[in-house]
Design an enzyme around this catalytic site. Structure first.
Site, PDB file in Angstrom:
ATOM      1  N   ASN A 231      36.368-116.052   2.162  1.00  0.00           N
ATOM      2  CA  ASN A 231      36.555-114.861   1.325  1.00  0.00           C
ATOM      3  C   ASN A 231      37.178-113.670   2.055  1.00  0.00           C
ATOM      4  O   ASN A 231      37.869-112.849   1.436  1.00  0.00           O
ATOM      5  CB  ASN A 231      35.216-114.411   0.734  1.00  0.00           C
ATOM      6  CG  ASN A 231      34.679-115.382  -0.312  1.00  0.00           C
ATOM      7  OD1 ASN A 231      35.453-116.005  -1.037  1.00  0.00           O
ATOM      8  ND2 ASN A 231      33.368-115.513  -0.382  1.00  0.00           N
TER       9      ASN A 231
ATOM     10  N   HIS B 206      45.080-124.335  -8.734  1.00  0.00           N
ATOM     11  CA  HIS B 206      46.148-123.902  -7.829  1.00  0.00           C
ATOM     12  C   HIS B 206      47.524-123.938  -8.491  1.00  0.00           C
ATOM     13  O   HIS B 206      48.532-123.815  -7.808  1.00  0.00           O
ATOM     14  CB  HIS B 206      46.131-124.748  -6.550  1.00  0.00           C
ATOM     15  CG  HIS B 206      44.948-124.473  -5.674  1.00  0.00           C
ATOM     16  ND1 HIS B 206      44.650-125.201  -4.552  1.00  0.00           N
ATOM     17  CD2 HIS B 206      43.983-123.524  -5.748  1.00  0.00           C
ATOM     18  CE1 HIS B 206      43.550-124.729  -3.974  1.00  0.00           C
ATOM     19  NE2 HIS B 206      43.124-123.706  -4.695  1.00  0.00           N
TER      20      HIS B 206
ATOM     21  N   ARG C  70      39.491-117.635  -9.235  1.00  0.00           N
ATOM     22  CA  ARG C  70      38.923-118.059  -7.954  1.00  0.00           C
ATOM     23  C   ARG C  70      37.555-117.430  -7.684  1.00  0.00           C
ATOM     24  O   ARG C  70      36.673-118.077  -7.107  1.00  0.00           O
ATOM     25  CB  ARG C  70      39.900-117.699  -6.826  1.00  0.00           C
ATOM     26  CG  ARG C  70      39.489-118.242  -5.466  1.00  0.00           C
ATOM     27  CD  ARG C  70      40.630-118.105  -4.469  1.00  0.00           C
ATOM     28  NE  ARG C  70      40.293-118.717  -3.183  1.00  0.00           N
ATOM     29  CZ  ARG C  70      40.279-118.050  -2.033  1.00  0.00           C
ATOM     30  NH1 ARG C  70      40.574-116.760  -1.993  1.00  0.00           N
ATOM     31  NH2 ARG C  70      39.978-118.678  -0.915  1.00  0.00           N
TER      32      ARG C  70
ATOM     33  N   HIS D 257      34.195-119.335  -6.480  1.00  0.00           N
ATOM     34  CA  HIS D 257      33.499-118.980  -5.238  1.00  0.00           C
ATOM     35  C   HIS D 257      32.082-118.485  -5.511  1.00  0.00           C
ATOM     36  O   HIS D 257      31.218-118.555  -4.646  1.00  0.00           O
ATOM     37  CB  HIS D 257      34.304-117.945  -4.449  1.00  0.00           C
ATOM     38  CG  HIS D 257      35.430-118.559  -3.674  1.00  0.00           C
ATOM     39  ND1 HIS D 257      35.967-117.989  -2.538  1.00  0.00           N
ATOM     40  CD2 HIS D 257      36.114-119.716  -3.860  1.00  0.00           C
ATOM     41  CE1 HIS D 257      36.941-118.774  -2.071  1.00  0.00           C
ATOM     42  NE2 HIS D 257      37.053-119.815  -2.857  1.00  0.00           N
TER      43      HIS D 257
HETATM   44  C1  HEM Z   1      39.368-128.229  -3.876  1.00  0.00           C
HETATM   45  C2  HEM Z   1      39.065-127.402  -2.894  1.00  0.00           C
HETATM   46  C3  HEM Z   1      39.725-126.052  -2.743  1.00  0.00           C
HETATM   47  C4  HEM Z   1      40.221-125.537  -1.605  1.00  0.00           C
HETATM   48  C5  HEM Z   1      40.199-126.191  -0.232  1.00  0.00           C
HETATM   49  C6  HEM Z   1      40.786-124.271  -1.928  1.00  0.00           C
HETATM   50  C7  HEM Z   1      41.374-123.415  -1.009  1.00  0.00           C
HETATM   51  C8  HEM Z   1      42.084-122.301  -1.342  1.00  0.00           C
HETATM   52  C9  HEM Z   1      42.791-121.468  -0.395  1.00  0.00           C
HETATM   53  C10 HEM Z   1      42.833-121.692   1.107  1.00  0.00           C
HETATM   54  C11 HEM Z   1      43.408-120.500  -1.088  1.00  0.00           C
HETATM   55  C12 HEM Z   1      44.273-119.382  -0.507  1.00  0.00           C
HETATM   56  C13 HEM Z   1      43.349-118.304   0.028  1.00  0.00           C
HETATM   57  C14 HEM Z   1      44.032-117.332   0.951  1.00  0.00           C
HETATM   58  O1  HEM Z   1      45.233-117.379   1.105  1.00  0.00           O
HETATM   59  O2  HEM Z   1      43.332-116.528   1.546  1.00  0.00           O
HETATM   60  C15 HEM Z   1      43.088-120.680  -2.472  1.00  0.00           C
HETATM   61  C16 HEM Z   1      43.532-119.892  -3.489  1.00  0.00           C
HETATM   62  C17 HEM Z   1      43.201-120.068  -4.807  1.00  0.00           C
HETATM   63  N1  HEM Z   1      42.283-120.976  -5.301  1.00  0.00           N
HETATM   64 FE1  HEM Z   1      41.497-122.524  -4.294  1.00  0.00          FE
HETATM   65  N2  HEM Z   1      40.620-124.032  -3.251  1.00  0.00           N
HETATM   66  C18 HEM Z   1      39.975-125.091  -3.801  1.00  0.00           C
HETATM   67  C19 HEM Z   1      39.566-125.218  -5.105  1.00  0.00           C
HETATM   68  C20 HEM Z   1      39.801-124.274  -6.086  1.00  0.00           C
HETATM   69  C21 HEM Z   1      39.200-124.283  -7.394  1.00  0.00           C
HETATM   70  C22 HEM Z   1      38.149-125.282  -7.858  1.00  0.00           C
HETATM   71  C23 HEM Z   1      39.717-123.229  -8.077  1.00  0.00           C
HETATM   72  C24 HEM Z   1      39.432-122.779  -9.482  1.00  0.00           C
HETATM   73  C25 HEM Z   1      39.216-123.605 -10.480  1.00  0.00           C
HETATM   74  C26 HEM Z   1      40.640-122.573  -7.185  1.00  0.00           C
HETATM   75  C27 HEM Z   1      41.405-121.482  -7.515  1.00  0.00           C
HETATM   76  C28 HEM Z   1      42.228-120.815  -6.642  1.00  0.00           C
HETATM   77  C29 HEM Z   1      43.165-119.805  -7.064  1.00  0.00           C
HETATM   78  C30 HEM Z   1      43.449-119.395  -8.487  1.00  0.00           C
HETATM   79  C31 HEM Z   1      43.763-119.306  -5.907  1.00  0.00           C
HETATM   80  C32 HEM Z   1      44.771-118.174  -5.790  1.00  0.00           C
HETATM   81  C33 HEM Z   1      44.001-116.873  -5.685  1.00  0.00           C
HETATM   82  C34 HEM Z   1      44.843-115.622  -5.602  1.00  0.00           C
HETATM   83  O3  HEM Z   1      46.064-115.681  -5.709  1.00  0.00           O
HETATM   84  O4  HEM Z   1      44.242-114.554  -5.434  1.00  0.00           O
HETATM   85  N3  HEM Z   1      40.635-123.212  -5.984  1.00  0.00           N
HETATM   86  N4  HEM Z   1      42.263-121.786  -2.603  1.00  0.00           N
END
Ligand code: HEM
Ligand SMILES: *[C@@H]1O[C@H](CO)[C@@H](O)[C@H](O)[C@H]1NC(C)=O
Ligand SMILES: *[C@@H]1O[C@H](CO)[C@@H](O)[C@H](O)[C@H]1NC(C)=O
Ligand SMILES: *[C@@H]1O[C@H](CO)[C@@H](O)[C@H](O)[C@H]1NC(C)=O
Ligand SMILES: *[C@@H]1O[C@H](CO)[C@@H](O)[C@H](O)[C@H]1NC(C)=O
Ligand SMILES: *[C@@H]1O[C@H](CO)[C@@H](O)[C@H](O)[C@H]1NC(C)=O
Ligand SMILES: *[C@@H]1O[C@H](CO)[C@@H](O)[C@H](O)[C@H]1NC(C)=O
Ligand SMILES: *[C@@H]1O[C@H](CO)[C@@H](O)[C@H](O)[C@H]1NC(C)=O
Ligand SMILES: *[C@@H]1O[C@H](CO)[C@@H](O)[C@H](O)[C@H]1NC(C)=O
Ligand SMILES: *[C@@H]1O[C@H](CO)[C@@H](O)[C@H](O)[C@H]1NC(C)=O
Length: 333
Positions: free
Chosen positions: A96, A195, A67, A71
């Site tokens: 973030n 995800h 992530r 970002h």
């Molecule tokens: C398509 C639009 C996207 C949205 C709206 C989005 C939104 C989010 C949100 C809200 C979370 C949880 C954050 C929290 O709980 O504070 C998250 C986690 C995560 N996102 Fe996304 N995301 C998107 C795209 C992506 C992309 C493109 C990637 C990587 C290729 C990605 C990888 C991740 C990962 C791996 C997590 C888990 C992080 C952790 O456990 O520390 N996301 N995302």
């Protein structure tokens, strides 16, 4: 006389256009997989070892590192701006704050790299390699990471607030933010497959659970058993920082179950489920078809994910003499 002049400037313009086209090609291929071959031959081994240690220590770190690269790239390009401290720090932007993690791991990797190859490897490239290794070590595909990015001189908190997609946005809004950085609907869906690993906080999806959009009921595009389960985990006015799996089937495994979940109304975030459940627009129909394809074929998902990661990693890199190689990833030199 007049026509002669314009014929010359027309020819001049043609030459300029042809030159620019060549430059355009050069810009596209500025990064290369062997960029550090002579200056830091063991770079990939050093990073792999450190990422492996970090994931052994905490399995979620794979998700957090993936992530961070995303970002980084969506804000001022892949220039490690996400790592900078200070008043305009992206770490304080809404997507973030209390959310992005893994900064300490990046610092550890950077120290290990610096002790073998001082002053040559950028923090932006470390983010790109760590993301690749995290996917691979989680059971996902591997690819040749393109390298040669340099580190930016400024963070952009407004850019992070405006440019990063929100979990409350619908498919068209998400698509627009990807399009703004040169990524298309295939990239939206394949990269959302990230995800398949990691966790999300109640605060990022609890609006779906009780009174969704003022309807007085939960989001109808969420499976009712899952609604009940999440209502218990995230009660109204409970702890918004509590976390749960983005892919409840295989939380730590990089597989295509994220897409199977969407077919079963088991996407955690509104933005996830909307890729499948909202066909009110052309974009929504396209993303639905892609979700179906990836749910059916992890091979296709992996192929497209790799292509999209490379595309994302190519967003506006600083190269040549632009930017710098930071000594400390959280401050400019
Ligand atoms: C398509 C639009 C996207 C949205 C709206 C989005 C939104 C989010 C949100 C809200 C979370 C949880 C954050 C929290 O709980 O504070 C998250 C986690 C995560 N996102 Fe996304 N995301 C998107 C795209 C992506 C992309 C493109 C990637 C990587 C290729 C990605 C990888 C991740 C990962 C791996 C997590 C888990 C992080 C952790 O456990 O520390 N996301 N995302
Ligand atoms: C860089 O190293 C890789 C792996 O050792 C090798 O496959 C590649 O041919 C090298 N490239 C150059 C230009 O030396
Ligand atoms: C920050 O990002 C915005 C895009 O959201 C851009 O217009 C602006 O120029 C960036 N600012 C800096 C200082 O890079
Ligand atoms: C479906 O998507 C459209 C366009 O992005 C959006 O305006 C609408 O609110 C979405 N509807 C639902 C129910 O998600
Ligand atoms: C997105 O771009 C890739 C090339 O980068 C292309 O193969 C793919 O067909 C495009 N997808 C859509 C939906 O236009
Ligand atoms: C749901 O929210 C709407 C608007 O925010 C409000 O008018 C309504 O009373 C709420 N319904 C319930 C059951 O809480
Ligand atoms: C999460 O925790 C931080 C500090 O640890 C706190 O400032 C913030 O308000 C909490 N957020 C939510 C949504 O509860
Ligand atoms: C995950 O999905 C598979 C079927 O694809 C199922 O057999 C398994 O029980 C599921 N695991 C969990 C933890 O839901
Ligand atoms: C899924 O794959 C099966 C056979 O592999 C095929 O018959 C079916 O049409 C595919 N469905 C989608 C949505 O791609
Ligand atoms: C890097 O800079 C930060 C200040 O943002 C400082 O706290 C940290 O100790 C520095 N790390 C190293 C290894 O010098």
């Amino acid at each position: 006389m007049r026509s002669w002049n314009s014929s010359i400037s027309g020819r001049g313009l043609l030459v300029v256009v042809v030159l620019l086209m060549h430059l355009g090609v050069a810009v596209k291929s500025q990064l290369s997989s062997d960029f550090y071959n002579s200056t830091c031959p063991n770079l990939l081994k050093i990073v792999r070892k450190q990422v492996n240690t970090a994931i052994m220590n905490e399995i979620r770190m794979a998700a957090s590192l993936l992530r961070l690269h995303f970002h980084d790239c969506f804000v001022n390009g892949c220039d490690a701006s996400v790592l900078l401290d200070g008043s305009d720090s992206e770490k304080l932007a809404v997507p973030n704050l209390n959310s992005a993690r893994g900064f300490d791991v990046i610092d550890t990797i950077k120290s290990a790299v610096e002790s073998e190859c001082p002053g040559v490897v950028s923090c932006a490239d470390i983010l790109a390699i760590a993301a690749r290794d995290s996917v691979l070590l989680s059971g996902g595909p591997s690819w040749k990471v393109l390298l040669g990015r340099r580190d930016g001189l400024v963070a952009n908190q407004t850019g992070a607030n405006n440019g990063l997609p929100s979990p409350f946005e619908s498919v068209d809004e998400i698509a627009a933010k990807f399009a703004a950085v040169g990524l298309n609907l295939t990239d939206v869906v394949s990269l959302s497959g990230g995800h398949t690993i990691g966790l999300a906080r109640c605060a990022t999806f609890s609006t779906r659970l009780f009174n969704f959009s003022g309807t007085g009921a939960p989001d109808t595009t969420m499976n009712t058993d899952m609604v009940t389960d999440l209502q218990n985990l995230c009660p109204q006015s409970g702890d918004g920082n509590k976390t749960t799996a983005l892919d409840r089937n295989s939380t730590d495994l990089f597989d295509n179950h994220y897409f199977k979940n969407l077919l079963n109304a088991k996407g955690l975030l509104f933005s996830d489920q909307n890729l499948f459940s909202n066909t009110s627009s052309q974009a929504g129909s396209t993303t639905k078809a892609l979700v179906e394809s990836y749910s059916n074929s992890s091979k296709l998902f992996f192929q497209d994910f790799v292509n999209s990661m490379i595309k994302m990693g190519n967003i506006s890199p600083l190269t040549g003499t632009n930017g710098q190689i930071r000594n400390n990833c959280s401050v400019v030199n």
